[in-house]
Design an enzyme around this catalytic site. Structure first.
Site, PDB file in Angstrom:
ATOM      1  N   TYR A 269       0.118  -1.828 -12.209  1.00 46.11           N
ATOM      2  CA  TYR A 269      -1.298  -1.819 -12.599  1.00 46.11           C
ATOM      3  C   TYR A 269      -1.529  -1.199 -13.980  1.00 46.11           C
ATOM      4  CZ  TYR A 269      -1.472  -2.810  -7.632  1.00 46.11           C
ATOM      5  OH  TYR A 269      -1.250  -3.363  -6.404  1.00 46.11           O
TER       6      TYR A 269
ATOM      7  N   GLY B 149       0.739  -1.257   0.000  1.00 44.31           N
ATOM      8  CA  GLY B 149       0.000   0.000   0.000  1.00 44.31           C
ATOM      9  C   GLY B 149       0.765   1.301   0.000  1.00 44.31           C
TER      10      GLY B 149
ATOM     11  N   CYS C 290     -12.277   3.153 -29.543  1.00 41.93           N
ATOM     12  CA  CYS C 290     -13.492   3.819 -29.962  1.00 41.93           C
ATOM     13  C   CYS C 290     -14.330   4.104 -28.724  1.00 41.93           C
ATOM     14  CB  CYS C 290     -14.224   2.910 -30.943  1.00 41.93           C
ATOM     15  SG  CYS C 290     -15.545   3.757 -31.752  1.00 41.93           S
ATOM     16  N   GLU C 291     -13.869   5.064 -27.940  1.00 41.57           N
ATOM     17  CA  GLU C 291     -14.473   5.332 -26.632  1.00 41.57           C
ATOM     18  C   GLU C 291     -13.951   6.693 -26.148  1.00 41.57           C
ATOM     19  OE1 GLU C 291     -15.507   2.317 -24.395  1.00 41.57           O
ATOM     20  OE2 GLU C 291     -15.524   3.392 -22.492  1.00 41.57           O
TER      21      GLU C 291
ATOM     22  N   ARG D 229      -5.879   3.347 -15.997  1.00 44.00           N
ATOM     23  CA  ARG D 229      -5.999   3.946 -14.656  1.00 44.00           C
ATOM     24  C   ARG D 229      -6.606   5.349 -14.676  1.00 44.00           C
ATOM     25  NH1 ARG D 229      -2.250   4.858 -11.538  1.00 44.00           N
ATOM     26  NH2 ARG D 229      -3.314   4.230  -9.634  1.00 44.00           N
TER      27      ARG D 229
ATOM     28  N   TYR E  30      -9.838   5.574 -12.496  1.00 49.20           N
ATOM     29  CA  TYR E  30      -9.698   6.292 -11.221  1.00 49.20           C
ATOM     30  C   TYR E  30      -9.361   7.773 -11.373  1.00 49.20           C
ATOM     31  CZ  TYR E  30      -8.138   1.416 -10.352  1.00 49.20           C
ATOM     32  OH  TYR E  30      -7.984   0.059 -10.339  1.00 49.20           O
TER      33      TYR E  30
ATOM     34  N   PRO F 148       4.449  -5.243  -0.797  1.00 49.78           N
ATOM     35  CA  PRO F 148       4.451  -4.084  -1.697  1.00 49.78           C
ATOM     36  C   PRO F 148       4.346  -4.487  -3.155  1.00 49.78           C
ATOM     37  CG  PRO F 148       6.681  -4.563  -0.914  1.00 49.78           C
ATOM     38  CD  PRO F 148       5.757  -5.512  -0.190  1.00 49.78           C
ATOM     39  N   GLY F 149       3.574  -3.746  -3.903  1.00 48.44           N
ATOM     40  CA  GLY F 149       3.500  -3.938  -5.347  1.00 48.44           C
ATOM     41  C   GLY F 149       3.934  -2.642  -5.996  1.00 48.44           C
ATOM     42  N   ARG F 150       3.041  -1.650  -5.890  1.00 47.61           N
ATOM     43  CA  ARG F 150       3.263  -0.357  -6.543  1.00 47.61           C
ATOM     44  C   ARG F 150       4.649   0.244  -6.211  1.00 47.61           C
ATOM     45  NH1 ARG F 150      -1.087   2.901  -7.935  1.00 47.61           N
ATOM     46  NH2 ARG F 150      -2.388   1.827  -6.420  1.00 47.61           N
TER      47      ARG F 150
HETATM   48  N1  LLP Z   1      -1.632  -7.091  -0.827  1.00 46.24           N
HETATM   49  C1  LLP Z   1      -2.953  -7.155  -1.067  1.00 46.24           C
HETATM   50  C2  LLP Z   1      -3.777  -8.128  -0.362  1.00 46.24           C
HETATM   51  C3  LLP Z   1      -3.521  -6.281  -2.018  1.00 46.24           C
HETATM   52  O1  LLP Z   1      -4.832  -6.358  -2.234  1.00 46.24           O
HETATM   53  C4  LLP Z   1      -2.703  -5.366  -2.703  1.00 46.24           C
HETATM   54  C5  LLP Z   1      -3.279  -4.480  -3.711  1.00 46.24           C
HETATM   55  C6  LLP Z   1      -1.330  -5.355  -2.425  1.00 46.24           C
HETATM   56  C7  LLP Z   1      -0.835  -6.223  -1.471  1.00 46.24           C
HETATM   57  C8  LLP Z   1      -0.371  -4.428  -3.128  1.00 46.24           C
HETATM   58  O2  LLP Z   1      -0.661  -3.086  -2.851  1.00 46.24           O
HETATM   59  P1  LLP Z   1       0.308  -1.922  -3.421  1.00 46.24           P
HETATM   60  O3  LLP Z   1       1.614  -2.011  -2.649  1.00 46.24           O
HETATM   61  O4  LLP Z   1       0.534  -2.171  -4.848  1.00 46.24           O
HETATM   62  O5  LLP Z   1      -0.420  -0.669  -3.140  1.00 46.24           O
HETATM   63  N2  LLP Z   1      -5.629  -1.306  -9.499  1.00 46.24           N
HETATM   64  C9  LLP Z   1      -5.433  -0.304  -8.474  1.00 46.24           C
HETATM   65  C10 LLP Z   1      -4.705  -0.851  -7.273  1.00 46.24           C
HETATM   66  C11 LLP Z   1      -5.403  -2.036  -6.648  1.00 46.24           C
HETATM   67  C12 LLP Z   1      -4.656  -2.570  -5.473  1.00 46.24           C
HETATM   68  C13 LLP Z   1      -5.175  -3.900  -5.101  1.00 46.24           C
HETATM   69  N3  LLP Z   1      -4.487  -4.530  -4.036  1.00 46.24           N
HETATM   70  C14 LLP Z   1      -4.662   0.868  -9.078  1.00 46.24           C
HETATM   71  O6  LLP Z   1      -4.344   0.808 -10.257  1.00 46.24           O
HETATM   72  O7  LLP Z   1      -4.388   1.854  -8.398  1.00 46.24           O
END
Ligand code: LLP
Length: 442
Positions: free
Chosen positions: A398, A256, A369-370, A338, A342, A299-301
């Site tokens: 993402y 997050g 086409c949108e 995105r 959002y 962490p992802g993002r």
């Molecule tokens: N763990 C869980 C259980 C999650 O649901 C998520 C993200 C993460 C970890 C990783 O979170 P991050 O570090 O990436 O914030 N599609 C949306 C974001 C959806 C996030 C879903 N869950 C966007 O493009 O902003």
């Protein structure tokens, strides 16, 4: 060179060369676009390694040797990435059998994989076990029973974490809040369901309860909500200990941390944020006389977003007198949905004219086409002409992961820049790929 443009480059691996072109990790973006065609995702591997190292180093330093960052695959998933994640010493969070398949076939050590999701089918559960997934993060009662049943049939003891909703509002976009009571994910502490869920997990055969998981949301800039979540979860763990005599070994605090997409956003010091969370964890454990569980994060993002730049070629430049200007590029919501979903902000640069003044205000549309197929509105660019390369920064998370084939547009390629090497990690989809699943009617 205008300082304004320089500031827009956001990360130190981006620069402008003597031709006035954008460079990414020292490579001319316009030359890359010519060689590999557009739309193209360009990933700086060294930056990804650095981001991983910050999590790994800081988590070990703060929480001890059992702490582990897990790369959230949902943010970006392709075979080659798992090699890098493994090299960097991280585990991974997988949310679907498709992600499991990718990690497994990439040779990822599956005992370091955590299987998420709020609706794992029986087939998913069996497949995850076949692939040797280390830990399941269990979302609900039905799933708990199914995992117990399938594990028992296989005479196996399946390690699990339980997904708990701590009831926190992290002040982020409502589509990415996941830790509040009103959520499709997990079991809430506030309603008492988290306790009955735990009791059930402790009583069912075939399961080894390792601990608990929470995830409060995404793109969060302050450490405070994470500290709050840690505190709530540790109080819960202490309550569980009192009620059931069970002491959690692991606490997974989810992902997050936010990322800087535009100049006006802060740049988070991840190490400092982790240290703040660690201080809170230590304080709570002391107060509660609780042995500190091994801490995991997902962490992802914050690992991938700022490692990727998307390159497009500008097609049309449309000036509607008295209304606005549009430019169109050879990608759009199919590779980056995105903004459409959002209203997410991005920084854009005319990579061909990177040193020129950005005085052309326009909206950037894709080729779908949108009308809603926009990458960004009202951005300032050096006046583009057909054939210019447009760069969109911070597109690692993402974007490719959420890409689609709407309007039968093929997904772009992913090019890795690694020291002296250029590696095509994902090839561009072909038209044949688009028809791969179509069956003749006769
Ligand atoms: N763990 C869980 C259980 C999650 O649901 C998520 C993200 C993460 C970890 C990783 O979170 P991050 O570090 O990436 O914030 N599609 C949306 C974001 C959806 C996030 C879903 N869950 C966007 O493009 O902003």
């Amino acid at each position: 060179m205008k300082t304004r443009e320089k500031k827009k480059l956001l990360t130190p691996d981006l620069d402008i060369n003597e031709k006035g072109h954008l460079t990414i990790a020292g490579r001319d973006a316009v030359a890359l676009a010519e060689k590999y065609k557009t739309a193209l995702f360009v990933m700086n591997v060294e930056r990804f390694r650095e981001n991983c190292a910050i999590y790994r180093r800081t988590m070990k330093e703060c929480f001890g040797p059992d702490a582990l960052p897990l790369f959230a695959s949902k943010s970006l998933c392709f075979t080659g990435l798992y090699q890098l994640v493994d090299e960097c010493g991280l585990g991974t969070d997988l949310v679907s059998p498709g992600e499991i398949y990718t990690a497994f076939h990439a040779g990822f050590p599956m005992q370091k994989a955590y299987f998420h999701g709020n609706n794992k089918t029986d087939a998913d559960i069996a497949y995850a076990m076949d692939c040797g997934v280390g830990t399941f993060v269990v979302d609900n009662d039905e799933e708990l029973e199914a995992i117990s049943y399938i594990a028992t049939q296989r005479r196996r003891k399946q390690p699990i974490l339980l997904r708990i909703t701590p009831g926190i509002d992290p002040h982020t976009h409502k589509a990415v809040v996941t830790g509040s009571v009103d959520s499709k994910f997990g079991q809430a502490i506030a309603t008492g369901q988290a306790f009955s869920f735990t009791e059930k997990a402790l009583s069912l055969p075939g399961l080894v309860l390792k601990g608990f998981h929470c995830h409060i949301g995404s793109q969060i800039f302050e450490s405070e909500p994470f500290c709050q979540a840690a505190s709530i979860m540790l109080h819960f763990i202490a309550d569980v200990r009192r009620r059931f005599g069970y002491t959690a070994e692991q606490l997974n605090l989810g992902g997050g941390f936010g990322v800087r997409y535009v100049e006006s956003q802060p740049s988070i010091d991840i190490a400092a944020s982790i240290r703040q969370v660690a201080a809170q964890v230590k304080r709570c454990c002391q107060e509660l006389a609780l042995p500190c569980p091994a801490i995991l994060m997902e962490p992802g993002r914050s690992l991938v977003a700022d490692t990727v730049t998307t390159l497009y070629t500008v097609g049309s430049v449309k000036e509607i007198p008295g209304v606005k200007n549009y430019i169109s590029v050879d990608g759009g919501m199919t590779d980056n949905p995105r903004y459409a979903l959002y209203g997410s902000e991005y920084t854009l640069l005319n990579a061909t004219k990177a040193a020129e003044e950005a005085d052309f205000i326009c909206s950037v549309g894709g080729r779908c086409c949108e009308s809603g197929d926009l990458i960004q509105e009202n951005v300032a660019l050096a006046r583009p002409t057909r054939g210019d390369i447009l760069a969109v920064f911070t597109t690692g998370a993402y974007n490719y992961a959420m890409a689609s084939n709407y309007n039968r547009i093929p997904r772009p390629a992913i090019l890795l820049l690694d020291k002296e090497k250029e590696i095509l990690a994902v090839r561009r989809e072909t038209y044949e790929d688009l028809c791969r699943c179509d069956m003749p009617l006769t």
